[in-house]
Design an enzyme around this catalytic site. Structure first.
Site, PDB file in Angstrom:
ATOM      1  N   ALA A   1     -27.063  61.286  98.668  1.00  0.00           N
ATOM      2  CA  ALA A   1     -26.081  62.058  99.183  1.00  0.00           C
ATOM      3  C   ALA A   1     -24.946  61.387  99.473  1.00  0.00           C
ATOM      4  O   ALA A   1     -24.948  60.174  99.717  1.00  0.00           O
ATOM      5  CB  ALA A   1     -26.730  62.546 100.391  1.00  0.00           C
ATOM      6  N   ASP A   2     -24.089  61.925  99.602  1.00  0.00           N
ATOM      7  CA  ASP A   2     -22.621  61.435 100.110  1.00  0.00           C
ATOM      8  C   ASP A   2     -21.851  62.585 100.802  1.00  0.00           C
ATOM      9  O   ASP A   2     -21.484  63.633 100.325  1.00  0.00           O
ATOM     10  CB  ASP A   2     -21.800  60.759  98.819  1.00  0.00           C
ATOM     11  CG  ASP A   2     -20.667  59.864  99.293  1.00  0.00           C
ATOM     12  OD1 ASP A   2     -20.980  58.766  99.900  1.00  0.00           O
ATOM     13  OD2 ASP A   2     -19.510  60.271  99.265  1.00  0.00           O
ATOM     14  N   THR A   3     -21.247  62.024 101.863  1.00  0.00           N
ATOM     15  CA  THR A   3     -20.291  63.065 102.706  1.00  0.00           C
ATOM     16  C   THR A   3     -19.017  62.410 102.780  1.00  0.00           C
ATOM     17  O   THR A   3     -18.623  61.377 102.828  1.00  0.00           O
ATOM     18  CB  THR A   3     -20.752  63.042 104.203  1.00  0.00           C
ATOM     19  OG1 THR A   3     -22.214  63.516 104.238  1.00  0.00           O
ATOM     20  CG2 THR A   3     -19.973  64.007 105.046  1.00  0.00           C
TER      21      THR A   3
ATOM     22  N   LYS B   1     -25.748  57.243  93.716  1.00  0.00           N
ATOM     23  CA  LYS B   1     -26.631  56.707  94.583  1.00  0.00           C
ATOM     24  C   LYS B   1     -27.935  56.747  94.220  1.00  0.00           C
ATOM     25  O   LYS B   1     -29.011  56.134  94.082  1.00  0.00           O
ATOM     26  CB  LYS B   1     -26.425  57.174  95.972  1.00  0.00           C
ATOM     27  CG  LYS B   1     -25.109  56.472  96.638  1.00  0.00           C
ATOM     28  CD  LYS B   1     -24.780  56.940  97.895  1.00  0.00           C
ATOM     29  CE  LYS B   1     -23.455  56.862  98.834  1.00  0.00           C
ATOM     30  NZ  LYS B   1     -23.072  57.259  99.938  1.00  0.00           N
TER      31      LYS B   1
END
Length: 196
Positions: free
Chosen positions: A73-75, A54
């Site tokens: 960011a990634d969760t 991203k």
């Protein structure tokens, strides 16, 4: 034009709010990155890879100032090694909530900052849910909250009623771990928590 410190490669209102909490000035960039785990990819590695992809996608945008870094960011919500993404529909969300009911799961949030160099961090939290009755899960889906959330719940919203205990980063479970994010920003020479 307002001054800002970084670009945020996310349209998430939660990440927007969290960055504002620590006094970081930013401009959002919309990016489209397919969120598909690779065969055998472990949940923490998937979270880091997605955050980096991203940020890289944002860094490739022609309208940005190349002097400023891009934050991604990634969760990822995982039960054992199974990744629970955003629910496809009501049935998928109800299955996820049933799987999370009465047990502990992990939440991995990867953060990446891309500029003259690339840096990543990972936040790991453990979240334990109480038993969720089927009628509660259905009512929760009807609230509209879980439709675009990893694992079909939001810790900052109504989903908090299911959480019996948590160890780790509340902001990480929300989508942007502030401790790790501040580390990255400081590494890039960007002040946080200051009055700008």
């Amino acid at each position: 034009m307002d001054q800002f410190d970084i670009y945020l490669a996310s349209a998430s209102p939660r990440r927007h709010e969290l960055l504002q909490r620590i006094g970081v000035r930013f401009r959002q960039l919309a990016v489209e990155v397919p969120e598909v785990p690779q065969p055998g990819e472990a949940p923490p590695m998937f979270a880091i890879r997605m955050a980096l992809e991203k940020a890289r996608a944002g860094a490739c945008r022609t309208e940005r100032d190349p002097a400023l870094p891009v934050l991604g960011a990634d969760t990822v919500v995982a039960v054992e090694e199974a990744i629970l993404g955003k629910p496809r529909d009501r049935d998928d969300a109800l299955q996820m909530l049933a799987r999370l009911s009465g047990r502990e799961h992990k939440v991995y949030t990867g953060v990446a900052l891309v500029g003259e160099e690339e840096q990543t961090r990972l936040s790991v939290s453990s979240v334990a849910f109480r038993d969720i009755l089927p009628a509660e899960a259905e009512a929760y889906w009807d609230s509209g909250e879980p439709s675009d959330k990893a694992g079909a719940y939001a810790i900052q919203g109504l989903g908090a009623i299911f959480i019996e205990r948590m160890e780790g980063s509340c902001s990480g479970v929300m989508g942007l771990p502030l401790f790790e994010t501040a580390e990255l920003l400081t590494h890039f020479g960007i002040q946080v928590t200051s009055d700008k």
